[in-house]
Design a protein around this motif. Sequence first.
Motif, PDB file in Angstrom:
ATOM      1  N   ALA A 180       0.826  -1.206   0.000  1.00 17.05           N
ATOM      2  CA  ALA A 180       0.000   0.000   0.000  1.00 17.05           C
ATOM      3  C   ALA A 180       0.860   1.255   0.000  1.00 17.05           C
ATOM      4  O   ALA A 180       0.511   2.261  -0.633  1.00 17.05           O
ATOM      5  CB  ALA A 180      -0.938  -0.010   1.210  1.00 17.05           C
ATOM      6  N   ASP A 182      -7.556  -8.150   0.641  1.00 19.98           N
ATOM      7  CA  ASP A 182      -8.797  -7.730   1.295  1.00 19.98           C
ATOM      8  C   ASP A 182      -9.786  -8.887   1.425  1.00 19.98           C
ATOM      9  O   ASP A 182     -10.532  -8.973   2.411  1.00 19.98           O
ATOM     10  CB  ASP A 182      -9.434  -6.581   0.515  1.00 19.98           C
ATOM     11  CG  ASP A 182      -8.648  -5.288   0.643  1.00 19.98           C
ATOM     12  OD1 ASP A 182      -7.965  -5.124   1.667  1.00 19.98           O
ATOM     13  OD2 ASP A 182      -8.720  -4.446  -0.279  1.00 19.98           O
ATOM     14  N   PRO A 196     -11.807   0.361   2.679  1.00 25.05           N
ATOM     15  CA  PRO A 196     -11.182   0.595   1.366  1.00 25.05           C
ATOM     16  C   PRO A 196     -11.586  -0.421   0.312  1.00 25.05           C
ATOM     17  O   PRO A 196     -11.545  -0.112  -0.885  1.00 25.05           O
ATOM     18  CB  PRO A 196      -9.680   0.511   1.675  1.00 25.05           C
ATOM     19  CG  PRO A 196      -9.563   0.902   3.095  1.00 25.05           C
ATOM     20  CD  PRO A 196     -10.791   0.343   3.747  1.00 25.05           C
ATOM     21  N   GLN A 238      -5.441   3.359   3.324  1.00 27.86           N
ATOM     22  CA  GLN A 238      -5.158   1.926   3.268  1.00 27.86           C
ATOM     23  C   GLN A 238      -3.923   1.525   4.068  1.00 27.86           C
ATOM     24  O   GLN A 238      -3.976   0.552   4.838  1.00 27.86           O
ATOM     25  CB  GLN A 238      -5.018   1.483   1.812  1.00 27.86           C
ATOM     26  CG  GLN A 238      -5.145  -0.018   1.611  1.00 27.86           C
ATOM     27  CD  GLN A 238      -5.324  -0.372   0.155  1.00 27.86           C
ATOM     28  OE1 GLN A 238      -5.033   0.412  -0.732  1.00 27.86           O
ATOM     29  NE2 GLN A 238      -5.797  -1.568  -0.102  1.00 27.86           N
TER      30      GLN A 238
END
Length: 270
Positions: free
Chosen positions: A75, A98, A133, A161
């Motif tokens: 990220a 995620d 996110p 993030q």
Amino acid sequence: KTSHENSDANRQSGRSSNFDEQDIHRERMQFMKSRERTMYLDRMWQLLEDPESSMKAQVYEKFMVSLITVSFFLALLQAIDTPFWGGLPASIVDLGIDFIFTVEIGIRFAVCPNRRSFLYSMYNIIDMISLLPLGLRLYLGIITPDRDQCMVACSVLVGSQPILRLMKMLRRFQQFHLLLKAFKLAFEAMPIMLFIYGLLMLTFTALLYVVEPRDNVESFFHAWWLAIVTMTTLGYGDTIPKGDAGKVIVGCCIFASSLYMSIPLGIIGN
């Protein structure tokens, strides 16, 4: 007639006894299945919550720590001005990470012994917030557009993030609750400490306003600003004392504020 009645009664009692045995057997099987399911859920919960419970729990803990660390740096690589990690590969990797985090929090909720306490846990709240996110990424598209095309949404996604993913690491620090308890003990004495801190600040502000010339300290709020940057040990340098008396007062202010600020740090350290 009496013999027929007795035979019918015996058949009925035999049937009822068979039914009773079947019901008892069925209830016993249901109880065993329920007990096995409860034991399985307990083992899953221990695996997720206690890294010392088994070898599998230790492997799972190391895997999640590695995954969170890698996701954090990935990220960060997308947050630099000229990212060399982006496009479709980065989006696919982020979606996969995620997805793993989503499955983990779902399993935690499914095997949790107390659902209400689960929702009030700080760590679980952080895990659920860290999934926000993902919704924003799905809204923007699998491939995140350039920041010039979506200024606010892309900035929020890129900026939040790394923070949210790093906050997921708090669950992995076993002694974090000790730090929270130390802060709680410090906050109990915070009102009186803030009162005394403000009193010291106003005292040094008044002294600086009295002894410093008006071409250097123009107003009371100017003296207040000098006292603030002095007591917080920032020392911007935009305003400095010119007179000897002002320098002595500022020196005393630095010395007193440094000693005073060490009190809450000492409480937290203990």
